[in-house]
Write a protein that holds these residues in place. Structure first.
Motif, PDB file in Angstrom:
ATOM      1  N   UNK A 140      49.430  26.572  29.604  1.00  0.00           N
ATOM      2  CA  UNK A 140      48.932  25.198  29.711  1.00  0.00           C
ATOM      3  C   UNK A 140      48.718  24.764  31.158  1.00  0.00           C
ATOM      4  N   UNK A 141      49.710  24.974  32.010  1.00  0.00           N
ATOM      5  CA  UNK A 141      49.563  24.564  33.406  1.00  0.00           C
ATOM      6  C   UNK A 141      48.462  25.347  34.094  1.00  0.00           C
ATOM      7  N   UNK A 142      48.331  26.617  33.753  1.00  0.00           N
ATOM      8  CA  UNK A 142      47.278  27.432  34.358  1.00  0.00           C
ATOM      9  C   UNK A 142      45.893  26.945  33.930  1.00  0.00           C
ATOM     10  N   UNK A 143      45.780  26.477  32.681  1.00  0.00           N
ATOM     11  CA  UNK A 143      44.514  25.908  32.213  1.00  0.00           C
ATOM     12  C   UNK A 143      44.202  24.632  32.983  1.00  0.00           C
ATOM     13  N   UNK A 144      45.230  23.808  33.179  1.00  0.00           N
ATOM     14  CA  UNK A 144      45.054  22.572  33.945  1.00  0.00           C
ATOM     15  C   UNK A 144      44.649  22.890  35.384  1.00  0.00           C
ATOM     16  N   UNK A 145      45.254  23.941  35.945  1.00  0.00           N
ATOM     17  CA  UNK A 145      44.920  24.336  37.325  1.00  0.00           C
ATOM     18  C   UNK A 145      43.491  24.861  37.440  1.00  0.00           C
ATOM     19  N   UNK A 146      43.034  25.580  36.415  1.00  0.00           N
ATOM     20  CA  UNK A 146      41.653  26.070  36.437  1.00  0.00           C
ATOM     21  C   UNK A 146      40.675  24.907  36.531  1.00  0.00           C
ATOM     22  N   UNK A 147      40.925  23.866  35.758  1.00  0.00           N
ATOM     23  CA  UNK A 147      40.035  22.702  35.800  1.00  0.00           C
ATOM     24  C   UNK A 147      40.122  22.018  37.164  1.00  0.00           C
ATOM     25  N   UNK A 148      41.339  21.882  37.668  1.00  0.00           N
ATOM     26  CA  UNK A 148      41.538  21.239  38.970  1.00  0.00           C
ATOM     27  C   UNK A 148      40.850  22.012  40.086  1.00  0.00           C
ATOM     28  N   UNK A 149      40.960  23.331  40.042  1.00  0.00           N
ATOM     29  CA  UNK A 149      40.456  24.162  41.137  1.00  0.00           C
ATOM     30  C   UNK A 149      38.967  24.473  41.065  1.00  0.00           C
ATOM     31  N   UNK A 150      38.387  24.421  39.871  1.00  0.00           N
ATOM     32  CA  UNK A 150      36.991  24.851  39.741  1.00  0.00           C
ATOM     33  C   UNK A 150      36.032  23.785  39.229  1.00  0.00           C
ATOM     34  N   UNK A 151      36.545  22.635  38.819  1.00  0.00           N
ATOM     35  CA  UNK A 151      35.653  21.562  38.366  1.00  0.00           C
ATOM     36  C   UNK A 151      34.694  21.150  39.479  1.00  0.00           C
ATOM     37  N   UNK A 152      35.221  20.975  40.687  1.00  0.00           N
ATOM     38  CA  UNK A 152      34.381  20.516  41.796  1.00  0.00           C
ATOM     39  C   UNK A 152      33.323  21.538  42.189  1.00  0.00           C
ATOM     40  N   UNK A 153      33.579  22.809  41.918  1.00  0.00           N
ATOM     41  CA  UNK A 153      32.588  23.835  42.257  1.00  0.00           C
ATOM     42  C   UNK A 153      31.613  24.080  41.103  1.00  0.00           C
TER      43      UNK A 153
END
Length: 206
Positions: free
Chosen positions: A74-87
């Protein structure tokens, strides 16, 4: 006459069979993925093109509330969105489990979970399970990375696991989704395009 009728029936059966196969065909690497609309936890209907095509692609993840593997990621999924949404690669999470088989995965529980964890991405309910079947999803979590090609179409470029250690993120030494996104940022196809998804099986309707 019986032979003619029999021959006609065989032709009809073959056509129907072919039609059924086309209807139930699942996406494969390189396929163009069609948009869809599913109910988001905020009550709106959400798909893949609600942001006017500004995204370069999407990290589509079939997941759920109850599965230990999904919880571990779950946290890794949240981190993926945080880290790659802007790109340009936001997460779109989908729960396709039958709530009768997994009560913790009901729409109401999904909404509670999203609010509790402050999800920054849509969490969609695939109530009919048609989208999971179309993607060929079988486990939670399972990733389908989509990339917008030169024609502006969303192409499936990676499918499988998030990384290679579901139990401990710190011990993962292969980060498949991140590696694929790095390749895409360099205008390359993902070097690793498919891995085995590790997780609970999707709870299909009986």
């Amino acid at each position: 006459m019986k032979k003619i009728i029999g021959a006609v029936m065989l032709v009809v059966a073959a056509v129907c069979s072919s039609s059924a196969q086309k209807t139930t065909a699942t996406y494969k690497l390189g396929d163009i993925v069609s948009d869809f609309k599913l109910k988001n936890v905020d009550g709106t209907m959400r798909g893949l093109v609600t942001d006017a095509g500004r995204e370069k692609g999407y990290i589509v993840i079939f997941t759920c509330n109850h599965c230990p593997y999904a919880k571990a990621y779950e946290q890794r999924i949240m981190d993926l969105d945080k880290n790659f949404r802007q790109s340009g690669y936001p997460v779109v999470a989908i729960n396709s489990n039958d709530p009768k088989e997994a009560p913790e995965d009901s729409f109401e529980k999904m909404a509670e979970r999203a609010k509790e964890k402050n999800y920054t991405f849509p969490y969609l309910f695939d109530e009919s399970q048609a989208i999971a079947k179309k993607f060929g999803a079988v486990r939670t979590p399972q990733v389908f990375l989509l990339n917008r090609n030169k024609q502006g179409k969303l192409e499936l470029v990676y499918t499988g696991a998030i990384d290679n250690n579901w139990e401990d993120a710190a011990k993962a030494h292969r980060h498949y989704v991140e590696e694929a996104l790095t390749d895409l940022s360099e205008n390359l196809k993902p070097a690793t395009a498919e891995t085995k998804a590790i997780g609970c099986t999707i709870k299909w309707k009986k």
